[in-house]
Design a protein around this motif. Structure first.
Motif, PDB file in Angstrom:
ATOM      1  N   GLU A   1       0.952  -1.274  -0.031  1.00  0.00           N
ATOM      2  CA  GLU A   1      -0.379  -0.571  -0.215  1.00  0.00           C
ATOM      3  C   GLU A   1       0.972   1.094  -0.240  1.00  0.00           C
ATOM      4  OE1 GLU A   1      -3.282   0.545   0.024  1.00  0.00           O
ATOM      5  OE2 GLU A   1      -3.845  -1.794  -0.001  1.00  0.00           O
ATOM      6  N   TRP A   2       0.958   1.866  -1.058  1.00  0.00           N
ATOM      7  CA  TRP A   2       1.785   2.630  -1.454  1.00  0.00           C
ATOM      8  C   TRP A   2       1.344   4.254  -1.850  1.00  0.00           C
ATOM      9  CZ3 TRP A   2       8.201   2.248  -1.474  1.00  0.00           C
ATOM     10  CH2 TRP A   2       7.960   1.201  -1.039  1.00  0.00           C
ATOM     11  N   ILE A   3      -0.235   4.240  -1.485  1.00  0.00           N
ATOM     12  CA  ILE A   3      -0.365   5.289  -1.992  1.00  0.00           C
ATOM     13  C   ILE A   3      -0.984   6.199  -0.567  1.00  0.00           C
ATOM     14  CG2 ILE A   3      -2.775   6.137  -3.335  1.00  0.00           C
ATOM     15  CD1 ILE A   3      -3.163   3.366  -4.506  1.00  0.00           C
ATOM     16  N   CYS A   4      -0.949   7.398  -0.677  1.00  0.00           N
ATOM     17  CA  CYS A   4      -1.085   8.528   0.317  1.00  0.00           C
ATOM     18  C   CYS A   4      -2.587   8.376   0.582  1.00  0.00           C
ATOM     19  CB  CYS A   4      -0.323  10.447   0.176  1.00  0.00           C
ATOM     20  SG  CYS A   4      -1.049  10.790   1.408  1.00  0.00           S
ATOM     21  N   PRO A   5      -2.774   8.297   2.336  1.00  0.00           N
ATOM     22  CA  PRO A   5      -4.383   8.338   2.796  1.00  0.00           C
ATOM     23  C   PRO A   5      -4.801   9.960   2.673  1.00  0.00           C
ATOM     24  CG  PRO A   5      -3.091   7.615   4.874  1.00  0.00           C
ATOM     25  CD  PRO A   5      -2.157   8.527   3.103  1.00  0.00           C
ATOM     26  N   LYS A   6      -4.012  11.095   2.531  1.00  0.00           N
ATOM     27  CA  LYS A   6      -4.304  11.919   2.486  1.00  0.00           C
ATOM     28  C   LYS A   6      -4.744  12.429   1.333  1.00  0.00           C
ATOM     29  CE  LYS A   6      -4.134  15.986   5.142  1.00  0.00           C
ATOM     30  NZ  LYS A   6      -2.533  16.861   5.638  1.00  0.00           N
ATOM     31  N   CYS A   7      -3.758  12.412   0.263  1.00  0.00           N
ATOM     32  CA  CYS A   7      -3.882  13.134  -1.017  1.00  0.00           C
ATOM     33  C   CYS A   7      -4.099  12.506  -1.886  1.00  0.00           C
ATOM     34  CB  CYS A   7      -2.701  13.359  -1.693  1.00  0.00           C
ATOM     35  SG  CYS A   7      -0.780  13.806  -1.547  1.00  0.00           S
ATOM     36  N   GLY A   8      -4.086  11.021  -1.947  1.00  0.00           N
ATOM     37  CA  GLY A   8      -3.885   9.822  -2.853  1.00  0.00           C
ATOM     38  C   GLY A   8      -3.132  10.135  -4.399  1.00  0.00           C
ATOM     39  N   GLN A   9      -1.786  10.575  -3.790  1.00  0.00           N
ATOM     40  CA  GLN A   9      -1.221  10.504  -4.974  1.00  0.00           C
ATOM     41  C   GLN A   9      -0.105   9.008  -4.507  1.00  0.00           C
ATOM     42  OE1 GLN A   9       0.160  12.696  -7.834  1.00  0.00           O
ATOM     43  NE2 GLN A   9      -2.373  13.686  -6.621  1.00  0.00           N
ATOM     44  N   TRP A  10       0.757   9.006  -4.855  1.00  0.00           N
ATOM     45  CA  TRP A  10       1.471   7.640  -5.804  1.00  0.00           C
ATOM     46  C   TRP A  10       2.926   8.169  -5.498  1.00  0.00           C
ATOM     47  CZ3 TRP A  10      -0.842   2.209  -6.277  1.00  0.00           C
ATOM     48  CH2 TRP A  10      -0.016   0.994  -6.179  1.00  0.00           C
TER      49      TRP A  10
END
Ligand code: ZN
Length: 119
Positions: free
Chosen positions: A86-95
Protein backbone atom coordinates in the motif's frame (compact mmCIF):
# COMPACT_ATOMS: atom_id res chain seq x y z
CA UNK A 1 18.23 -17.67 0.13
CA UNK A 2 18.66 -14.00 0.97
CA UNK A 3 18.57 -14.89 4.66
CA UNK A 4 21.63 -17.13 4.36
CA UNK A 5 23.99 -14.25 3.49
CA UNK A 6 22.29 -11.95 5.98
CA UNK A 7 22.62 -14.50 8.76
CA UNK A 8 26.28 -15.05 7.95
CA UNK A 9 27.06 -11.36 8.35
CA UNK A 10 24.87 -11.25 11.45
CA UNK A 11 26.89 -14.04 13.02
CA UNK A 12 30.14 -12.26 12.14
CA UNK A 13 28.93 -9.19 14.02
CA UNK A 14 27.71 -11.22 17.00
CA UNK A 15 30.98 -13.14 17.37
CA UNK A 16 33.07 -10.01 16.94
CA UNK A 17 31.10 -8.08 19.55
CA UNK A 18 31.02 -11.04 21.93
CA UNK A 19 34.78 -11.41 21.52
CA UNK A 20 35.32 -7.74 22.32
CA UNK A 21 33.23 -8.13 25.46
CA UNK A 22 35.25 -11.17 26.54
CA UNK A 23 32.15 -13.34 26.40
CA UNK A 24 32.26 -17.07 26.93
CA UNK A 25 28.70 -17.58 25.77
CA UNK A 26 26.10 -15.66 23.83
CA UNK A 27 22.60 -15.95 25.31
CA UNK A 28 20.33 -13.67 23.37
CA UNK A 29 20.68 -11.54 20.29
CA UNK A 30 18.07 -8.86 19.68
CA UNK A 31 17.60 -7.80 16.09
CA UNK A 32 15.69 -4.91 14.62
CA UNK A 33 13.99 -5.99 11.44
CA UNK A 34 11.93 -3.79 9.17
CA UNK A 35 8.73 -4.96 7.58
CA UNK A 36 10.09 -4.03 4.16
CA UNK A 37 13.43 -5.77 4.61
CA UNK A 38 11.91 -8.87 3.07
CA UNK A 39 13.54 -11.03 5.71
CA UNK A 40 11.73 -13.88 7.41
CA UNK A 41 12.36 -14.36 11.14
CA UNK A 42 12.05 -18.13 11.02
CA UNK A 43 14.57 -18.48 8.22
CA UNK A 44 17.11 -16.36 10.04
CA UNK A 45 16.66 -18.39 13.21
CA UNK A 46 17.00 -21.58 11.19
CA UNK A 47 20.29 -20.54 9.56
CA UNK A 48 21.52 -19.02 12.79
CA UNK A 49 20.99 -22.30 14.69
CA UNK A 50 22.88 -24.09 11.98
CA UNK A 51 25.79 -21.66 11.70
CA UNK A 52 26.37 -21.18 15.40
CA UNK A 53 27.13 -24.84 16.03
CA UNK A 54 30.56 -25.08 17.60
CA UNK A 55 30.74 -21.34 18.34
CA UNK A 56 30.09 -19.50 21.61
CA UNK A 57 26.74 -18.47 20.14
CA UNK A 58 25.51 -22.04 19.89
CA UNK A 59 22.04 -22.36 21.42
CA UNK A 60 21.50 -18.61 21.67
CA UNK A 61 18.09 -17.16 20.98
CA UNK A 62 17.21 -14.49 18.50
CA UNK A 63 14.67 -11.87 19.43
CA UNK A 64 13.12 -9.79 16.72
CA UNK A 65 11.87 -6.25 17.08
CA UNK A 66 9.63 -5.52 14.15
CA UNK A 67 9.61 -2.05 12.63
CA UNK A 68 6.50 -1.06 10.72
CA UNK A 69 6.85 0.35 7.26
CA UNK A 70 6.49 4.12 7.33
CA UNK A 71 6.12 6.26 4.28
CA UNK A 72 6.24 9.94 3.57
CA UNK A 73 4.25 11.40 0.73
CA UNK A 74 6.35 13.49 -1.64
CA UNK A 75 3.31 15.47 -2.75
CA UNK A 76 1.85 16.61 0.58
CA UNK A 77 4.38 15.53 3.20
CA UNK A 78 1.95 13.24 5.02
CA UNK A 79 3.66 10.43 6.95
CA UNK A 80 1.79 7.18 7.21
CA UNK A 81 2.24 3.61 8.31
CA UNK A 82 1.63 1.16 5.57
CA UNK A 83 1.74 -2.44 4.56
CA UNK A 84 4.28 -3.45 1.91
CA UNK A 85 1.80 -3.21 -0.95
CA UNK A 86 0.00 0.00 0.00
CA UNK A 87 2.02 2.91 -1.27
CA UNK A 88 -0.79 5.38 -1.82
CA UNK A 89 -1.00 8.45 0.39
CA UNK A 90 -4.16 8.26 2.55
CA UNK A 91 -4.41 12.06 2.58
CA UNK A 92 -4.02 13.12 -1.03
CA UNK A 93 -4.15 9.84 -2.92
CA UNK A 94 -0.82 10.38 -4.68
CA UNK A 95 1.42 7.48 -5.48
CA UNK A 96 4.68 9.26 -4.69
CA UNK A 97 5.59 8.05 -1.25
CA UNK A 98 9.12 7.34 -0.15
CA UNK A 99 10.11 4.87 2.50
CA UNK A 100 11.32 6.50 5.73
CA UNK A 101 11.27 3.38 7.92
CA UNK A 102 10.85 -0.34 7.49
CA UNK A 103 14.03 -1.42 5.73
CA UNK A 104 16.04 -1.78 8.91
CA UNK A 105 18.10 -4.77 9.74
CA UNK A 106 20.66 -4.49 12.50
CA UNK A 107 21.76 -5.92 15.80
CA UNK A 108 20.11 -4.03 18.63
CA UNK A 109 21.79 -5.78 21.56
CA UNK A 110 23.66 -8.91 22.48
CA UNK A 111 23.36 -10.58 25.86
CA UNK A 112 26.38 -12.60 26.88
CA UNK A 113 27.97 -14.41 29.80
CA UNK A 114 31.43 -13.12 30.40
CA UNK A 115 34.26 -15.05 31.98
CA UNK A 116 34.08 -13.12 35.27
CA UNK A 117 30.53 -14.12 36.03
CA UNK A 118 30.95 -17.87 35.85
CA UNK A 119 29.45 -18.53 39.29
ZN1 ZN B 1 -0.01 12.93 0.09
Amino acid sequence: MHELAVTQSLLDIVLKEAGKAGAIRVNTVTLVIGELSGLVDDSIQFYFDFMTKGTIAEGSKLHFKRVSARMKCRACGEEFITTPNEWICPKCGQWQAEVIAGKEFYVDSIEVDDADKST
